[in-house]
Design a protein around this motif. Sequence first.
Motif, mmCIF file in Angstrom:
data_model
loop_
_atom_site.group_PDB
_atom_site.id
_atom_site.type_symbol
_atom_site.label_atom_id
_atom_site.label_comp_id
_atom_site.label_asym_id
_atom_site.label_seq_id
_atom_site.Cartn_x
_atom_site.Cartn_y
_atom_site.Cartn_z
ATOM 1 N N LEU A 140 0.814 -1.217 0.000
ATOM 2 C CA LEU A 140 0.000 0.000 0.000
ATOM 3 C C LEU A 140 0.845 1.264 0.000
ATOM 4 C CD1 LEU A 140 -2.830 -0.995 2.508
ATOM 5 C CD2 LEU A 140 -3.005 -0.790 0.038
ATOM 6 N N VAL A 141 2.105 1.110 0.351
ATOM 7 C CA VAL A 141 2.992 2.280 0.326
ATOM 8 C C VAL A 141 3.082 2.850 -1.085
ATOM 9 C CG1 VAL A 141 5.128 0.986 -0.140
ATOM 10 C CG2 VAL A 141 5.215 3.113 1.181
ATOM 11 N N MET A 142 2.781 2.028 -2.104
ATOM 12 C CA MET A 142 2.785 2.504 -3.493
ATOM 13 C C MET A 142 1.816 3.654 -3.700
ATOM 14 S SD MET A 142 3.125 -0.613 -6.198
ATOM 15 C CE MET A 142 1.582 -1.360 -5.714
ATOM 16 N N ALA A 143 0.718 3.653 -2.939
ATOM 17 C CA ALA A 143 -0.300 4.691 -3.122
ATOM 18 C C ALA A 143 0.249 6.082 -2.813
ATOM 19 C CB ALA A 143 -1.505 4.397 -2.226
ATOM 20 N N PHE A 144 1.352 6.158 -2.092
ATOM 21 C CA PHE A 144 1.936 7.444 -1.714
ATOM 22 C C PHE A 144 3.265 7.687 -2.429
ATOM 23 C CE2 PHE A 144 -0.516 5.628 1.751
ATOM 24 C CZ PHE A 144 -1.432 6.635 2.009
ATOM 25 N N GLN A 145 3.554 6.871 -3.428
ATOM 26 C CA GLN A 145 4.803 7.000 -4.177
ATOM 27 C C GLN A 145 4.529 7.096 -5.667
ATOM 28 O OE1 GLN A 145 6.787 3.337 -3.067
ATOM 29 N NE2 GLN A 145 8.032 4.375 -1.522
ATOM 30 N N ASN A 146 5.506 7.535 -6.387
ATOM 31 C CA ASN A 146 5.509 7.374 -7.842
ATOM 32 C C ASN A 146 6.300 6.094 -8.121
ATOM 33 O OD1 ASN A 146 5.325 7.711 -10.583
ATOM 34 N ND2 ASN A 146 6.925 9.275 -10.699
ATOM 35 N N TYR A 147 5.644 4.978 -7.896
ATOM 36 C CA TYR A 147 6.332 3.682 -7.857
ATOM 37 C C TYR A 147 6.893 3.312 -9.228
ATOM 38 C CZ TYR A 147 7.056 -1.337 -7.408
ATOM 39 O OH TYR A 147 7.594 -2.592 -7.418
ATOM 40 N N GLN A 148 8.157 2.901 -9.212
ATOM 41 C CA GLN A 148 8.823 2.382 -10.394
ATOM 42 C C GLN A 148 9.343 0.984 -10.075
ATOM 43 O OE1 GLN A 148 8.776 3.997 -13.249
ATOM 44 N NE2 GLN A 148 7.828 5.831 -12.354
ATOM 45 N N PRO A 149 8.933 -0.026 -10.823
ATOM 46 C CA PRO A 149 9.327 -1.402 -10.496
ATOM 47 C C PRO A 149 10.833 -1.601 -10.374
ATOM 48 C CG PRO A 149 7.591 -1.398 -12.155
ATOM 49 C CD PRO A 149 8.014 0.017 -11.975
ATOM 50 N N PHE A 150 11.621 -0.929 -11.227
ATOM 51 C CA PHE A 150 13.070 -1.152 -11.189
ATOM 52 C C PHE A 150 13.735 -0.428 -10.008
ATOM 53 C CE2 PHE A 150 12.170 2.426 -13.974
ATOM 54 C CZ PHE A 150 13.022 3.402 -13.506
ATOM 55 N N LEU A 151 13.002 0.506 -9.363
ATOM 56 C CA LEU A 151 13.537 1.179 -8.177
ATOM 57 C C LEU A 151 13.064 0.527 -6.885
ATOM 58 C CD1 LEU A 151 13.162 4.949 -9.204
ATOM 59 C CD2 LEU A 151 15.249 3.571 -9.165
ATOM 60 N N GLY A 152 11.899 -0.097 -6.933
ATOM 61 C CA GLY A 152 11.379 -0.769 -5.747
ATOM 62 C C GLY A 152 10.692 0.191 -4.789
ATOM 63 N N PHE A 153 10.240 -0.347 -3.651
ATOM 64 C CA PHE A 153 9.488 0.450 -2.678
ATOM 65 C C PHE A 153 10.364 1.494 -1.981
ATOM 66 C CE2 PHE A 153 6.985 -3.588 -2.598
ATOM 67 C CZ PHE A 153 5.828 -3.057 -3.133
ATOM 68 N N PHE A 154 11.630 1.178 -1.775
ATOM 69 C CA PHE A 154 12.465 2.036 -0.941
ATOM 70 C C PHE A 154 13.122 3.186 -1.701
ATOM 71 C CE2 PHE A 154 12.399 -2.176 1.049
ATOM 72 C CZ PHE A 154 11.893 -1.841 2.293
#
Length: 308
Positions: free
Chosen positions: A43-57
């Motif tokens: 769910l942390v993705m909802a507050f990020q501009n998530y990029q699969p190659f960068l990961g959650f962190f």
Amino acid sequence: MNHTARKKSVFRKKLFKERWLYLMLVPGILYFLTFKYAPMFGLVMAFQNYQPFLGFFKSEWVGFQHFQRFFTDPAFWMLFKNTITLGLLNIVFFFPLPIILALMLNELRWISYRRVVQTLVYIPHFVSWVVVSSLTYTIFTTEGGLANELLVSMGFDKINPLMTLTGFRPMIVLQFIWKETGWGTIIFLAAIASVNPELYKAAEVDGAGRWRKLWHITLPSIRSTIVILLILRLGTFLDTGFEQLLLMINTMNRELGEVFDTYVYQMGIVGGQFSYTAAVGLFKSVAALLLIVISNTIAKWFGEEGIY
């Protein structure tokens, strides 16, 4: 031995005595930990501009940007209206039917006939939505469809609920009723079976007929079950049947058929906007939690047990 040590000893003995029951819980616990709780970290993705190659962190943190985008999107109110409407239709027209069917089955005195009927009404639950949608298209298509051929033979015009706005929602509700009503009777039949038979015998002595026993004994006895299932149903109020709607939606009825679930699929899986659709999913989850809390509180106000 002090009181604390005595309690620990009793607990260990009880744990050892019922060890097989606790062992049976392990698969269920692992299932919920693996597929329900562990994914919540995403769910942390909802507050990020998530990029699969960068990961959650390492993905960029954007706060509530995706929520702001979703609530200001012109499509939001269309999705909200469609989801609420289909949810209300399911509550009003579907939810009472398993109760009514269970009461009717319980009144059948010929056991063999009742078992046959129960089996027949359970079968649609095991039919996939792909098959249900295919059958619907086959029956209502204007080119050789069974329903339209029958209407033409009787002198009526052809109908096409697959391509019209007026027929789409009734068709969706009827599909769900046909598929799930029989399966929904299982819990209610089990609740009815737990009613004390002595109550019926006492009512018969007082001269009560079937309707009186149904109204004054059966329904009050299963009222708590009905309330609990209604609360749980409200918890899934916004889950309006993703697979069913995805298969039935087309360009002609999308205005009424697009809901949050299909929108998440189109924007997330097809469009690759993972963070944005995670925000939409989180909004749905929070709304479902609020519905459960509110309905459970109201149930307790009326003297029911609720679910917690």
